[in-house]
Write an enzyme that holds these catalytic residues in place. Structure first.
Site, short mmCIF file in Angstrom:
data_model
loop_
_atom_site.label_atom_id
_atom_site.label_comp_id
_atom_site.label_asym_id
_atom_site.label_seq_id
_atom_site.Cartn_x
_atom_site.Cartn_y
_atom_site.Cartn_z
N ASP A 172 0.86 -1.20 0.00
CA ASP A 172 0.00 0.00 0.00
C ASP A 172 0.90 1.25 0.00
OD1 ASP A 172 0.75 -0.65 2.76
OD2 ASP A 172 -0.55 0.99 3.36
N HIS A 472 1.46 -9.02 -3.60
CA HIS A 472 0.51 -7.96 -3.30
C HIS A 472 1.33 -6.68 -3.14
CE1 HIS A 472 -3.32 -6.38 -1.64
NE2 HIS A 472 -2.50 -5.60 -0.92
N ASP A 522 0.99 -17.59 -4.04
CA ASP A 522 1.58 -16.55 -4.90
C ASP A 522 0.48 -15.93 -5.75
OD1 ASP A 522 3.18 -14.88 -6.33
OD2 ASP A 522 4.01 -16.46 -7.63
N GLU A 531 2.25 -10.22 0.55
CA GLU A 531 2.54 -8.79 0.46
C GLU A 531 4.03 -8.59 0.73
OE1 GLU A 531 -0.17 -6.18 2.61
OE2 GLU A 531 0.92 -4.39 1.97
O1 9MR Z 1 2.95 -6.51 9.45
C1 9MR Z 1 1.68 -6.25 10.02
C2 9MR Z 1 1.21 -7.48 10.76
O2 9MR Z 1 2.06 -7.74 11.85
C3 9MR Z 1 -0.22 -7.29 11.22
O3 9MR Z 1 -0.67 -8.51 11.78
C4 9MR Z 1 -1.09 -6.87 10.05
C5 9MR Z 1 -2.53 -6.63 10.46
O4 9MR Z 1 -2.65 -5.55 11.31
O5 9MR Z 1 -0.60 -5.68 9.47
C6 9MR Z 1 0.69 -5.83 8.95
O6 9MR Z 1 1.13 -4.61 8.45
C7 9MR Z 1 0.50 -4.09 7.29
C8 9MR Z 1 0.13 -2.65 7.63
O7 9MR Z 1 -0.87 -2.64 8.60
C9 9MR Z 1 -0.29 -1.85 6.40
N1 9MR Z 1 0.67 -1.94 5.34
C10 9MR Z 1 0.94 -3.32 4.97
C11 9MR Z 1 1.50 -4.07 6.14
C12 9MR Z 1 1.94 -5.47 5.73
O8 9MR Z 1 0.89 -6.33 5.46
#
Ligand code: 9MR
Length: 606
Positions: A172, A472, A522, A531
């Site tokens: 994102d 992602h 994938d 991601e």
């Molecule tokens: O890395 C984060 C993970 O530990 C959490 O469980 C998850 C859900 O809150 O979010 C991950 O971080 C994401 C972030 O909130 C937004 N940008 C993408 C991140 C990676 O998925």
């Protein structure tokens, strides 16, 4: 004959059909003089290594089979460290060919380590990526982040603020202080440990004054982080839109972005990072170093005065939360780093912890700080003991099963960063003791990430015989180019299944019961396993970068027991006579032969 009692393998054996063995390897390759191990599944008999001319150059009997609870597989380990000639090999198990892509080379991780660092350039907000640097992944500038308005949750903020630059967090386009904290710290520590190596290393990114590439890249994010500090010293939590945007390129995401929330966790993370930055940038830019240190002190003071200001996601916001209602570890981290920089005893850090560092738990970084600054902390020896106790556990875990420190509980969101952070932990243990068992297990975690895993794939885009093609990651999804942006570590397998659902943008169930290490897809839909993120790339960039630095003849700046950097054995031994001795002198390794000193390339030293 009672067929009910006959098992499937027996039936297949009776019918002449044998199981196909699988050999899981590091697909990038193995270092010529280094430790080499592969994992064998359903193999029987010896493993043979066959060179290009068809000759079997090594034959190894695998270890006894052992179950790995990460994948539920019973596997054998094959140590082929004896294979020491660069080249590409075929692997045969019990006479049958199982793969042809085994590589042995001298500077094995040179390219991948640079790509892992270069990826941070591809994540830059607010600027265009020119073809000269970005090649076919060139793109227009997005998210200028000038005149950004404050969300009502950003207490104290009024009017607008210019908050350009920084790295996009992940797939994102948000920018989050908490996650920037651990990511930036990890890259700063890579520089701090190997300054002489990184002063010279380049990977084709735009110059920033006289800064080495690594520090130029990090400064792009530090500059943004500094804009997120309020006048009172506290840190705004994040800069994002209210909702995640669709699958578009940065310049096409024109939704309004806001400065959202203010938190004590973000504030302490920032304080710790700026304290390290003050030390690291001092020799290049004293003004910037002073600015960083002042910002760090001010943030720390705000944290002490506002211990309970935690981030709470507002109702109208749906971007990442990075929320965490325990700031003890962040405070401890900030205190330790401020103490190293200032020696001011009012910055008190407590204890040494053995939890693997992650964005929500920074306590392991306190252990790193103390163990690596025995000249500063009175409890450095205790920190070293804690660090080695955990490292010993990892080495033990890695001695059977898949040859990795991870067990099934380590498979949660971003599991690949858990592996990478364990690798980093093991390298600290190596620096502190010079014991090769730690180094070898650090290499094992890198092997895991680069292909020696139950998915039989390298988890870094653009590297390996098989690697993620559909991460992602909005730019990779929207740019119309087949190959994803290179050098990205995907989050990796984990059984949470947060992205599984009935909607068309959600994933079908890809979880494998009893095999968290196989619960990976994938596909662009899989933000929970496929991601990418800056806090996942930074530890693998540290791991690969430090291994390259060690093997290029550099010792870490703080090595307590005089760890000797690993020599690039082959060229050296060719260049000098038959009985060279490896010597270590402050930060440099040299070869001594018949009283004459040579550098690692075999050139005579004065
Ligand atoms: O890395 C984060 C993970 O530990 C959490 O469980 C998850 C859900 O809150 O979010 C991950 O971080 C994401 C972030 O909130 C937004 N940008 C993408 C991140 C990676 O998925």
């Amino acid at each position: 004959m009672n067929t009910k009692r006959i098992t499937l393998p027996v039936i297949l054996a009776l019918s002449g059909v044998s199981f196909a063995a699988t050999a899981y390897i590091n697909q990038i390759g193995y270092r010529t003089g280094g430790f080499k191990e592969l994992t064998l599944f359903e193999g029987s008999g010896n493993v043979d290594f066959v060179d290009q001319s068809g000759q079997t150059v090594l034959s190894v009997t695998p270890s006894a089979a052992a179950n790995w609870d990460g994948s539920g597989q019973s596997v054998q380990l094959v140590d082929f460290s004896e294979l020491k000639t660069p080249g590409t090999y075929t692997i045969k198990v019990n006479g049958q060919e199982v793969r042809k892509d085994l590589k042995i080379a001298d500077n094995t991780y040179g390219e991948v380590s640079k790509a892992l660092l270069k990826w941070f350039y591809y994540q830059r907000a607010s600027m265009a990526l020119d073809e000269q640097y970005a090649g076919k992944w060139k793109r227009s500038a997005g998210h200028p982040d000038m005149g950004v308005a404050f969300h009502s949750s950003a207490t104290g903020g009024s009017g607008t603020v210019d908050s350009p630059k920084g790295w996009y967090d992940a797939g994102d386009y948000g920018k989050y202080i908490v996650n920037s904290g651990i990511s930036t710290y990890t890259l700063l520590s890579l520089y701090e440990h190997f300054p002489a190596y990184f002063d010279k290393l380049k990977w084709n990114i735009p110059a920033d004054g006289n800064l080495p590439d690594l520090l130029a890249e990090i400064k792009y994010n530090l500059d943004w982080m500094l804009t997120m500090q309020a006048a009172d010293g506290g840190l705004y939590h994040k800069l994002t839109t209210l909702q995640f945007c669709g699958t578009v390129m940065p310049n096409e995401d024109v939704d309004t972005r806001y400065i959202i929330g203010k938190s004590v966790t973000a504030t302490y993370d920032f304080a710790g990072v700026m304290a390290v930055a003050a030390r690291v940038y001092e020799k290049f830019d004293a003004t910037f170093a002073t600015k960083a240190l002042e910002a760090a002190k001010k943030a720390y003071a705000w944290g002490e005065a506002n211990p309970n200001v935690f981030y709470k996601q507002p109702h109208d916001v749906a971007t990442g939360t990075y929320s965490d209602n325990n700031a003890k570890d962040e405070k401890n981290f900030a205190a330790a780093e401020l103490y190293v920089t200032t020696k001011d005893a009012s910055y008190k850090s407590e204890g040494a912890f053995t939890t693997i560092p992650g964005w929500a738990d920074m306590s392991g970084l306190v252990t790193y700080s103390k163990a690596s600054h025995s000249d500063v902390f009175s409890d450095a020896a205790a920190a070293k003991d804690s660090l080695l106790a955990a490292a010993d556990r990892y080495v033990k875990n890695a001695s059977t099963g898949f040859g990795v420190p991870m067990t099934k509980g380590d498979f949660y969101w971003g599991s690949n960063s858990v592996a990478a952070n364990m690798g980093v932990w093991l390298l600290y243990a190596y620096y502190l003791t010079a014991d090769k068992k730690y180094y070898n297990s650090a290499v094992r975690t890198l092997d895991y990430l680069l292909g020696k895993n139950p998915m039989d794939m390298s988890y870094v885009t653009g590297f390996g015989s098989k690697s993620p093609m559909h991460p992602h990651h909005r730019p990779s999804q929207a740019d119309g180019i087949n190959e994803p942006v290179p050098g990205m570590l995907v989050g990796g397998p984990q059984p949470g299944g947060e992205d599984i659902g009935k909607n068309e943008w959600e994933c079908k169930d890809y979880r494998v019961n009893g095999a968290p290490a196989k619960s990976y897809l994938d596909d662009e839909c899989s933000y929970a396993s496929n991601e990418v993120a800056i806090n996942w790339n930074s530890p693998i960039a540290y791991l690969a970068g430090a291994i390259e630095a060690l093997n290029s003849g550099f010792a870490p700046s703080f090595a307590v027991n005089g760890v000797v950097a690993l020599p690039k054995v082959r060229p050296v031994l060719k260049a000098v006579d038959g009985s060279p001795k490896l010597r270590f002198d402050s930060h440099k390794v040299f070869i001594e032969s018949n009283g004459i000193r040579y550098d690692l390339k075999g050139k005579k030293l004065k």
